[in-house]
Structure formats: C-alpha cells, structure tokens
Design a protein around this motif. Structure first.
Motif, PDB file in Angstrom:
ATOM      1  N   GLY A  22       0.806  -1.213   0.000  1.00  0.00           N
ATOM      2  CA  GLY A  22       0.000   0.000   0.000  1.00  0.00           C
ATOM      3  C   GLY A  22       0.837   1.260   0.000  1.00  0.00           C
TER       4      GLY A  22
ATOM      5  N   GLN B 172       0.988   4.038  -2.866  1.00  0.00           N
ATOM      6  CA  GLN B 172       0.696   5.444  -2.555  1.00  0.00           C
ATOM      7  C   GLN B 172       1.810   6.349  -3.064  1.00  0.00           C
ATOM      8  OE1 GLN B 172      -2.124   6.705  -1.143  1.00  0.00           O
ATOM      9  NE2 GLN B 172      -1.359   8.783  -1.305  1.00  0.00           N
TER      10      GLN B 172
ATOM     11  N   TRP C 297      -6.939   8.783  -5.816  1.00  0.00           N
ATOM     12  CA  TRP C 297      -7.666   7.510  -5.717  1.00  0.00           C
ATOM     13  C   TRP C 297      -9.162   7.757  -5.800  1.00  0.00           C
ATOM     14  CZ3 TRP C 297      -4.495   3.561  -6.188  1.00  0.00           C
ATOM     15  CH2 TRP C 297      -3.171   3.710  -5.752  1.00  0.00           C
TER      16      TRP C 297
ATOM     17  N   GLU D 131      -5.696   9.188  -0.086  1.00  0.00           N
ATOM     18  CA  GLU D 131      -4.928   8.052   0.432  1.00  0.00           C
ATOM     19  C   GLU D 131      -5.541   6.731  -0.006  1.00  0.00           C
ATOM     20  OE1 GLU D 131      -2.107   8.279   2.403  1.00  0.00           O
ATOM     21  OE2 GLU D 131      -2.170  10.463   2.268  1.00  0.00           O
ATOM     22  N   LEU D 132      -4.693   5.770  -0.312  1.00  0.00           N
ATOM     23  CA  LEU D 132      -5.114   4.405  -0.611  1.00  0.00           C
ATOM     24  C   LEU D 132      -5.442   3.724   0.717  1.00  0.00           C
ATOM     25  CD1 LEU D 132      -5.359   1.962  -2.569  1.00  0.00           C
ATOM     26  CD2 LEU D 132      -2.921   1.572  -2.175  1.00  0.00           C
ATOM     27  N   THR D 133      -6.708   3.337   0.906  1.00  0.00           N
ATOM     28  CA  THR D 133      -7.109   2.731   2.185  1.00  0.00           C
ATOM     29  C   THR D 133      -7.803   1.384   2.031  1.00  0.00           C
ATOM     30  OG1 THR D 133      -9.187   3.965   2.147  1.00  0.00           O
ATOM     31  CG2 THR D 133      -7.328   4.961   3.346  1.00  0.00           C
TER      32      THR D 133
ATOM     33  N   ASP E 135      -8.447  -2.218  -0.753  1.00  0.00           N
ATOM     34  CA  ASP E 135      -8.041  -2.943  -1.960  1.00  0.00           C
ATOM     35  C   ASP E 135      -8.924  -2.608  -3.152  1.00  0.00           C
ATOM     36  OD1 ASP E 135      -6.001  -4.181  -0.583  1.00  0.00           O
ATOM     37  OD2 ASP E 135      -7.116  -6.029  -0.208  1.00  0.00           O
TER      38      ASP E 135
ATOM     39  N   ASP F 104      -9.982   0.442  -3.897  1.00  0.00           N
ATOM     40  CA  ASP F 104      -9.700   1.782  -4.399  1.00  0.00           C
ATOM     41  C   ASP F 104      -9.054   1.690  -5.775  1.00  0.00           C
ATOM     42  OD1 ASP F 104     -10.680   2.832  -2.051  1.00  0.00           O
ATOM     43  OD2 ASP F 104      -8.698   3.219  -1.184  1.00  0.00           O
TER      44      ASP F 104
ATOM     45  N   PHE G 286      -6.960   3.773  -8.951  1.00  0.00           N
ATOM     46  CA  PHE G 286      -6.111   4.917  -9.298  1.00  0.00           C
ATOM     47  C   PHE G 286      -6.897   5.834 -10.227  1.00  0.00           C
ATOM     48  CE2 PHE G 286      -2.144   6.419 -11.710  1.00  0.00           C
ATOM     49  CZ  PHE G 286      -1.810   7.345 -10.742  1.00  0.00           C
TER      50      PHE G 286
END
Length: 190
Positions: free
Chosen positions: A2, A6, A115, A125-127, A129, A131, A133
């Motif tokens: 992750g 990010q 994201w 923020e990538l939070t 699975d 999400d 791009f």
C-alpha cells in the motif's frame, strides 16, 4: 504494497497537470478577510495559472511571488490595479487590497485526490483494496514493477525505461496535440 502504491501514485500525479485531477475553485470574499484557505483537496496551482476576477476578465488579479515586492505594495499601496494582487503565504491565498464582499476569484488547481473509492468519491490516500487509481492504471502498474525490482535489489533499468516512456506518452496524450500550419505541410508537436 500500500505504501509503495501510494508513493507511486503521488509521484505520477505530481509529474504533470493531469486533466483528470484538474479542478476549478471559486473564492467568494466576505469583505473583511484578506486571506482565504486552499480548497480541501488542493495539491498545487495548475502551471502558469492565475486568479481571475469574473467581473473583470481583462485584468484579473496580479500574482506577486516575491515577498519583497509584496511588502513594497503593502507599505506604499502605489500601483495597485483593480482588482488587486495575490500571493500564497502560510498555505493561504493572500489578497491586497482586501476584496469587497461577494467579490470572486476563480482559479484552476490540481487535486491531491489520486484515488477513487468504490462509491465514486475521490480520496487522497489508498485505504482499501477496492480503491482505483484516478489516472491510467497501466502507469501505476509499470511504476510499481520497477520500484518492486529496485527494492529487491534486482536490475530495474528496462522496467524504469518502459515506465518513463509510458509516462511521457500519457502526458502528451493528456495535453492533446496541437496542429501548426506551416506552408502546405501539417506538423504536430507539444
């Protein structure tokens, strides 16, 4: 995984003023404040952009990036052309003179929301699975590949070259080609 994703996503986003991340924002003055905060998803101004006054498109606000010049205007007030000048200081847009109530300043900026959640809302923020791009997924994949190889201390030169080529191609495609007429021939360039 992750943290690497990010980092890769943010670096791709910062490499270009992507159309998908570009937004417009309107500041509406209250008549008493000379400083206004950034939009909540603000990352940076679009390159070579200004703040525009919708009632005075001819002039707009003049950008003063040098603090010394800003102080000269603040001390003397001489040479201020309506609607005034602006700068960025303390993570706020600063105006001189203080804009009147309901006066507006419109500007383009690049969002930090790289994201998109499953419900379609943008996020920084990538939070999860799930999400996605916000830009070309292929760029993220190529970036992750060379980064992973580099972390494993393996040769990543070819993968890095592949990523840089794809990034350059996507940046060019994102801007759109301009056609220039020169005599009878047509040429495309950026």
């Amino acid at each position: 995984g992750g943290a690497l994703a990010q980092t890769a996503a943010v670096e791709i986003a910062k490499s270009h003023d992507w159309q998908a991340l570009s937004q417009f924002y309107t500041i509406t003055a209250n008549g008493t404040d000379a400083a206004y905060p950034f939009p909540s998803d603000y990352d940076r101004m679009v390159q070579a952009s200004e703040l525009y006054d919708p009632n005075n498109w001819c002039w707009g606000y003049r950008h003063i990036s040098d603090y010394g010049e800003w102080l000269q205007y603040q001390i003397s007030g001489i040479g201020l052309i309506s609607p005034g000048i602006w700068t960025i200081r303390k993570n706020q847009f600063q105006f001189m003179p203080t804009p009147g109530a309901s006066q507006k300043a419109i500007f383009p900026y690049v969002s930090k929301n790289v994201w998109v959640a499953t419900n379609g809302s943008p996020k920084a923020e990538l939070t999860a699975d799930t999400d996605v791009f916000a830009l070309d997924e292929r760029l993220l994949t190529l970036s992750l590949l060379w980064r992973w190889l580099a972390l494993k201390r393996m040769d990543y030169q070819q993968e890095f070259a592949d990523f840089e080529l794809a990034l350059s191609q996507e940046q060019t495609r994102d801007k759109g080609a301009r056609t220039i007429r020169s005599g009878r021939s047509l040429r495309r360039f950026n």
